[in-house]
Design a protein around this motif. Structure first.
Motif, PDB file in Angstrom:
ATOM      1  N   PHE A  62     -71.094 -73.404 -19.445  1.00 61.95           N
ATOM      2  CA  PHE A  62     -70.609 -72.480 -18.416  1.00 61.95           C
ATOM      3  C   PHE A  62     -69.777 -73.214 -17.374  1.00 61.95           C
ATOM      4  N   THR A  63     -68.802 -72.521 -16.820  1.00 62.31           N
ATOM      5  CA  THR A  63     -68.069 -73.051 -15.675  1.00 62.31           C
ATOM      6  C   THR A  63     -68.788 -72.595 -14.405  1.00 62.31           C
ATOM      7  N   GLN A  64     -68.443 -73.224 -13.290  1.00 63.49           N
ATOM      8  CA  GLN A  64     -69.005 -72.782 -12.017  1.00 63.49           C
ATOM      9  C   GLN A  64     -68.621 -71.329 -11.744  1.00 63.49           C
ATOM     10  N   ALA A  65     -67.393 -70.978 -12.079  1.00 65.14           N
ATOM     11  CA  ALA A  65     -66.918 -69.612 -11.833  1.00 65.14           C
ATOM     12  C   ALA A  65     -67.718 -68.592 -12.651  1.00 65.14           C
ATOM     13  N   GLU A  66     -68.046 -68.929 -13.880  1.00 59.96           N
ATOM     14  CA  GLU A  66     -68.831 -68.010 -14.721  1.00 59.96           C
ATOM     15  C   GLU A  66     -70.242 -67.802 -14.154  1.00 59.96           C
ATOM     16  N   ASN A  69     -69.958 -65.699 -10.983  1.00 58.91           N
ATOM     17  CA  ASN A  69     -69.711 -64.298 -11.324  1.00 58.91           C
ATOM     18  C   ASN A  69     -71.015 -63.611 -11.759  1.00 58.91           C
ATOM     19  N   ALA A  70     -71.821 -64.309 -12.560  1.00 56.73           N
ATOM     20  CA  ALA A  70     -73.092 -63.740 -13.021  1.00 56.73           C
ATOM     21  C   ALA A  70     -74.059 -63.510 -11.858  1.00 56.73           C
ATOM     22  N   LEU A  71     -73.973 -64.362 -10.827  1.00 53.85           N
ATOM     23  CA  LEU A  71     -74.851 -64.218  -9.659  1.00 53.85           C
ATOM     24  C   LEU A  71     -74.264 -63.308  -8.587  1.00 53.85           C
ATOM     25  N   GLY A  72     -72.970 -63.017  -8.711  1.00 50.04           N
ATOM     26  CA  GLY A  72     -72.315 -62.176  -7.711  1.00 50.04           C
ATOM     27  C   GLY A  72     -72.079 -62.901  -6.398  1.00 50.04           C
ATOM     28  N   ILE A  73     -71.794 -64.189  -6.493  1.00 47.90           N
ATOM     29  CA  ILE A  73     -71.550 -64.996  -5.290  1.00 47.90           C
ATOM     30  C   ILE A  73     -70.253 -65.784  -5.489  1.00 47.90           C
ATOM     31  N   PRO A  74     -69.693 -66.329  -4.406  1.00 54.22           N
ATOM     32  CA  PRO A  74     -68.468 -67.135  -4.540  1.00 54.22           C
ATOM     33  C   PRO A  74     -68.725 -68.426  -5.339  1.00 54.22           C
ATOM     34  N   GLN A  75     -67.713 -68.873  -6.050  1.00 53.42           N
ATOM     35  CA  GLN A  75     -67.801 -70.121  -6.822  1.00 53.42           C
ATOM     36  C   GLN A  75     -68.112 -71.299  -5.914  1.00 53.42           C
TER      37      GLN A  75
END
Length: 141
Positions: A62-66, A69-75
Motif C-alpha cells: 500500500f502507498t501512504q495515500a491508499e 484514503n481508506a481511513l478518510g484522513i489526509p496522507q
C-alpha cells in the motif's frame, strides 16, 4: 491431525513464554518448524507504532495515500504516524489492523494502565502460568 488442515504461522513472543507456547502447539497436534531468536531486544514502545505501520504497509504493497484514503484522513497524517510525529488513535489503529491483517496494539503506544500491568507481570505479580500443565488447566485442555 492431517497436515492438510494445518496452518503455518510466524509469531513473536516473550522469550520466557516460548516453552509454554511450544508445549501448547504440540498438545494441540501441531509442531514447531523452527525456533527463531533475536539478538536484538524488543522494539522500544515509543518507536513501535510508526515503524510497524510503515513496515506492514510496505509489505502489503500500500502507498501512504491508499491507507489515508481508506481511513478518510489526509496522507500527511499517515506520514506523521510513520515518523512518530503523531500518535495513532485507537479508531485508526483498528482500521489499520483490518487493512494490514494484524492487531490494533501494533500501532499504539501503551498507556499508563498497560505499563503498570506489564510491570506487575515482570515482577511476578501477574496471573501468568508457571507451567504448561497450569496453562492447559486454565485453558480447559
Amino acid at each position: 491431525m492431517s497436515t492438510q488442515n494445518m496452518t503455518q504461522a510466524q509469531i513473536s513472543l516473550p522469550a520466557d513464554s516460548l516453552e509454554l507456547v511450544t508445549a501448547l502447539v504440540i498438545k494441540l497436534g501441531g509442531h514447531v518448524v523452527q525456533q527463531y531468536s533475536s539478538a536484538q531486544g524488543p522494539m522500544p514502545e515509543l518507536d513501535r507504532g510508526g515503524k510497524m505501520l510503515k513496515g506492514l504497509r510496505l509489505r502489503a504493497g500500500f502507498t501512504q495515500a491508499e491507507i489515508a484514503n481508506a481511513l478518510g484522513i489526509p496522507q500527511s497524517h499517515i506520514s506523521e504516524f510513520e515518523r512518530d510525529k503523531r500518535s495513532i488513535p485507537f479508531k485508526h489503529a483498528r482500521k489499520l489492523a483490518e487493512l494490514l491483517h494484524t492487531v490494533p496494539s501494533h500501532f499504539m503506544q501503551p498507556n499508563e494502565e498497560t505499563r503498570e500491568a506489564m510491570a506487575e507481570l515482570e515482577a511476578g505479580n501477574g496471573q501468568r502460568c508457571a507451567s504448561a500443565d497450569q496453562l492447559f488447566l486454565n485453558l480447559g485442555i
